[in-house]
Design an enzyme around this catalytic site. Structure first.
Site, PDB file in Angstrom:
ATOM      1  N   GLY A  67       6.112  -2.079  14.726  1.00 27.64           N
ATOM      2  CA  GLY A  67       5.462  -0.902  13.855  1.00 27.64           C
ATOM      3  C   GLY A  67       4.281  -0.378  14.900  1.00 27.64           C
TER       4      GLY A  67
ATOM      5  N   GLU B  10       0.888  -1.117   0.085  1.00 24.92           N
ATOM      6  CA  GLU B  10       0.137   0.148  -0.071  1.00 24.92           C
ATOM      7  C   GLU B  10       0.713   1.271   0.209  1.00 24.92           C
ATOM      8  OE1 GLU B  10      -0.336  -2.450   1.988  1.00 24.92           O
ATOM      9  OE2 GLU B  10      -2.384  -3.047   2.434  1.00 24.92           O
TER      10      GLU B  10
ATOM     11  N   GLU C  37      -3.287  -6.384  17.102  1.00 28.27           N
ATOM     12  CA  GLU C  37      -2.263  -7.193  16.552  1.00 28.27           C
ATOM     13  C   GLU C  37      -1.068  -7.568  17.517  1.00 28.27           C
ATOM     14  OE1 GLU C  37      -0.949  -5.566  12.370  1.00 28.27           O
ATOM     15  OE2 GLU C  37       0.647  -4.857  13.578  1.00 28.27           O
TER      16      GLU C  37
ATOM     17  N   HIS D 184     -25.141   8.371  21.974  1.00 26.61           N
ATOM     18  CA  HIS D 184     -26.365   8.400  21.094  1.00 26.61           C
ATOM     19  C   HIS D 184     -26.473   7.424  20.000  1.00 26.61           C
ATOM     20  CE1 HIS D 184     -27.863  12.035  23.113  1.00 26.61           C
ATOM     21  NE2 HIS D 184     -26.639  12.439  23.404  1.00 26.61           N
TER      22      HIS D 184
ATOM     23  N   LYS E 260      -1.552 -10.981   2.728  1.00 29.80           N
ATOM     24  CA  LYS E 260      -0.779 -10.093   2.057  1.00 29.80           C
ATOM     25  C   LYS E 260      -0.199 -10.729   0.767  1.00 29.80           C
ATOM     26  CE  LYS E 260       1.477  -6.917   5.505  1.00 29.80           C
ATOM     27  NZ  LYS E 260       2.792  -6.835   6.024  1.00 29.80           N
TER      28      LYS E 260
HETATM   29  O1  F6P Z   1      -0.096  -5.056   8.863  1.00 33.57           O
HETATM   30  C1  F6P Z   1       1.001  -5.485   9.285  1.00 33.57           C
HETATM   31  C2  F6P Z   1       2.130  -4.670   9.454  1.00 33.57           C
HETATM   32  O2  F6P Z   1       3.530  -5.120   9.393  1.00 33.57           O
HETATM   33  C3  F6P Z   1       2.156  -3.688  10.657  1.00 33.57           C
HETATM   34  O3  F6P Z   1       2.433  -4.480  11.913  1.00 33.57           O
HETATM   35  C4  F6P Z   1       3.002  -2.525  10.304  1.00 33.57           C
HETATM   36  O4  F6P Z   1       2.610  -1.276  11.487  1.00 33.57           O
HETATM   37  C5  F6P Z   1       2.243  -2.194   8.980  1.00 33.57           C
HETATM   38  O5  F6P Z   1       2.174  -3.656   8.245  1.00 33.57           O
HETATM   39  C6  F6P Z   1       3.009  -1.296   8.237  1.00 33.57           C
HETATM   40  O6  F6P Z   1       4.468  -1.923   7.579  1.00 33.57           O
HETATM   41  P1  F6P Z   1       5.731  -0.908   7.429  1.00 33.57           P
HETATM   42  O7  F6P Z   1       5.985   0.002   8.461  1.00 33.57           O
HETATM   43  O8  F6P Z   1       6.866  -1.817   7.228  1.00 33.57           O
HETATM   44  O9  F6P Z   1       5.308  -0.441   5.954  1.00 33.57           O
END
Ligand code: F6P
Length: 547
Positions: A274, A218, A360, A391, A511
């Site tokens: 993270g 992403e 997580e 509410h 993923k």
């Molecule tokens: O969703 C899994 C994860 O590894 C999280 O733990 C982490 O915060 C996120 O993806 C983003 O990962 P990165 O900082 O490596 O882009």
């Protein structure tokens, strides 16, 4: 026995059996009686920690409950586990890593280098680098390629690389530089980055690409789109990418490959997970918004709780007690969820942030040695700011058939200066905790003149547990303390359950499967049952018709 207590079930301890027995007794009483029977209830169920006041009295506990829960914590070697974490032992066993978010705020000291790294020194170096960069942006010494100051900061990241920066920037917006607007892009939905392209001026936009791995689909997709947009818009200005992009990552090689100068990269380390990284370089956007001094105050807030975790006896240790209460409700009352209800508009994203931190971390079903748990682990955390939640979903909290323990977070002072509306906000929060705890019974309804036929619908059972956390004002320091409180509560729960709160293998399969599916969506050949299941084949074919 040293930490970890792998393989053993907490259910096999005598403390667990004692708690199960005790829970039966507690279920025979209620909060009205518990308050009436013990005039000193507040003496043992409230505490002040740094800038926070915690009231645990409206929980379904007696002193005996706490004594038994603390016994379980000792039996699960919680003090040893805390020590092991603070010393940088590799308590994240599935990734063979230390867990050192506490080192980011210098609160709990660590003796000597860890894994060959002088952690304190490195943390300080990165902080100084961030401060130097932030000062140059905020003073307009560092500007865009056409010489214009950066008025817009766009943080591109996801999960821990987004939720923390976004939540904190929103929470502390009253402490922020009014001349800069902050945006957060996480979703791979093209609408998210597209709205940046529609509304932002490339000449005055700085992109902060945040990814621990620098390999997250992403983030890289959105960052690549941003790079393309910017280089097209500023095609006549060589060096635009170097000027308008900075990175926060542990992976210098990939940052370089993306085209970001490593001098504009702010690093952190494998031992910062993270979801525990908001106070590392991942907080660069926060520092850009609130400035280096306030970022240091934010860190002080965490440090106060870290020191408290290390120093306070378990019986007075706020995050430990919160963690034990979570275990109490999850394992002995069958509670599946935990509500977090901040009476603060600015904390609107706090529940979402806590969802990653808690779910997580503790959404696990095997212990450290891989054996399967035979008891509940992490609950579902959720919430909304009061009074909006009142509410919407509070009806279920008051009269529904499931038990939802709730944390109420209240503030004494409004952010914009004295305001009579704050009394209304505070009163609403308090009133809810009273209604949840004590309800309204048949006699009270009768005394109010409610006709007998209407009383069942209007009866409020009460006896619904809440914890109230109060602070003077939502400052950077208070927010740091609040986050650390939950971080260590999560750790406490994980230790009791014997699970690893610091890995997240459960998100990996999705993923992998997504990357496999992407080419299938545009491939001319029809997928078959050798490669996909019938449901997915049908959905792929429908998608192909729609695209
Ligand atoms: O969703 C899994 C994860 O590894 C999280 O733990 C982490 O915060 C996120 O993806 C983003 O990962 P990165 O900082 O490596 O882009």
């Amino acid at each position: 026995m040293p930490y970890p207590v792998a393989g053993e079930s907490p259910r096999d301890t005598p403390q667990w059996s004692a708690l199960a027995q005790h829970a039966k007794e507690i279920k025979q009483t209620d909060l009205r009686r518990l308050f009436a029977q013990d005039p000193h209830r507040l003496d043992w169920s409230t505490l002040e920690v740094g800038p926070l006041y915690l009231d645990l009295s409206k929980n379904l506990i007696t002193q005996e409950s706490l004594r038994l829960l603390l016994g379980l914590a000792e039996a699960r070697y919680l003090p040893e586990a805390i020590g092991a974490m603070l010393r940088g032992e590799h308590i994240n066993v599935s990734e063979d890593r230390a867990v050192l978010h506490t080192a980011l705020r210098h609160g709990a000291t660590i003796a000597g280098p860890i894994d060959g790294i002088d952690v304190d020194h490195e943390v300080e170096l990165v902080l100084s680098h961030m401060e130097e960069f932030v000062r140059s942006v905020r003073s307009n010494l560092r500007v865009g390629v056409t010489g214009k100051p950066f008025e817009t900061i766009v943080n591109i990241g996801i999960g821990g690389s987004d939720l923390g920066p976004e939540m904190v920037t929103m929470a502390l917006q009253d402490f922020s530089d009014p001349n800069r607007s902050m945006h957060f892009v996480s979703n791979i939905d093209p609408v998210a980055i597209g709205s940046i392209f529609k509304t932002c001026d490339p000449e005055t936009t700085l992109f902060v690409v945040v990814s621990k791995t620098f390999g997250t689909l992403e983030t890289l997709t959105n960052a690549t789109a941003a790079r393309q947009w910017l280089s097209q818009a500023l095609a006549d200005h060589p060096g635009a990418i170097e000027k308008h992009f900075v990175a926060v990552s542990t992976n210098e090689a990939l940052v370089r490959e993306f085209g970001i100068d490593p001098q504009n990269m702010f690093g952190f380390w494998d031992f910062i997970g993270g979801r525990y990284s908001v106070d590392s370089a991942v907080g660069l956007s926060i520092m850009l918004a609130i400035g280096p001094e306030r970022f240091r105050s934010f860190l002080h807030g965490f440090a106060a709780i870290d020191e408290h975790l290390r120093e306070a006896p378990l019986s007075e240790n706020a995050p430990v007690l919160l963690g034990l209460l979570a275990v109490w409700y999850r394992n002995f009352f069958g509670a599946q969820s935990q509500a977090v209800l901040p009476y603060s508009e600015r904390l609107a994203r706090f529940p979402a942030y806590l969802q990653q931190l808690t779910m997580e971390s503790n959404g696990k079903s095997v212990r450290l040695d891989g054996t399967t748990v035979d008891y509940g682990t992490g609950a579902i955390y959720w919430g909304e700011p009061g009074t909006d939640g009142q509410h919407a979903f509070y009806q279920l909290l008051h009269q529904g058939t499931i038990l939802v323990p709730a944390d109420f977070i209240l503030f004494g002072e409004p952010l914009g200066g004295p305001d009579p509306q704050q009394d209304l906000l505070f009163a609403n929060g308090l009133a809810q905790t009273r209604a949840l705890a004590f309800g309204r019974n048949e006699e009270e309804l009768e005394a109010l003149g409610v006709p007998a036929a209407l009383r069942p619908a209007r009866r409020m059972p009460g006896n619904r547990p809440t914890t109230t956390i109060v602070a003077q004002r939502l400052t950077p320091e208070v927010l740091g303390a609040l986050i650390a409180l939950y971080e260590h509560s999560v750790f406490t729960q994980g230790v009791i359950w014997g699970i690893n709160s610091f890995d997240q293998w459960g998100v990996e399969l999705g993923k992998e499967l997504a990357s496999e599916l992407v080419p299938t969506l545009s491939s001319p050949s029809v997928p078959t049952l050798d490669t996909l299941d019938a449901s997915t084949i049908e959905l792929v074919s429908r998608y192909r018709h729609m695209r």
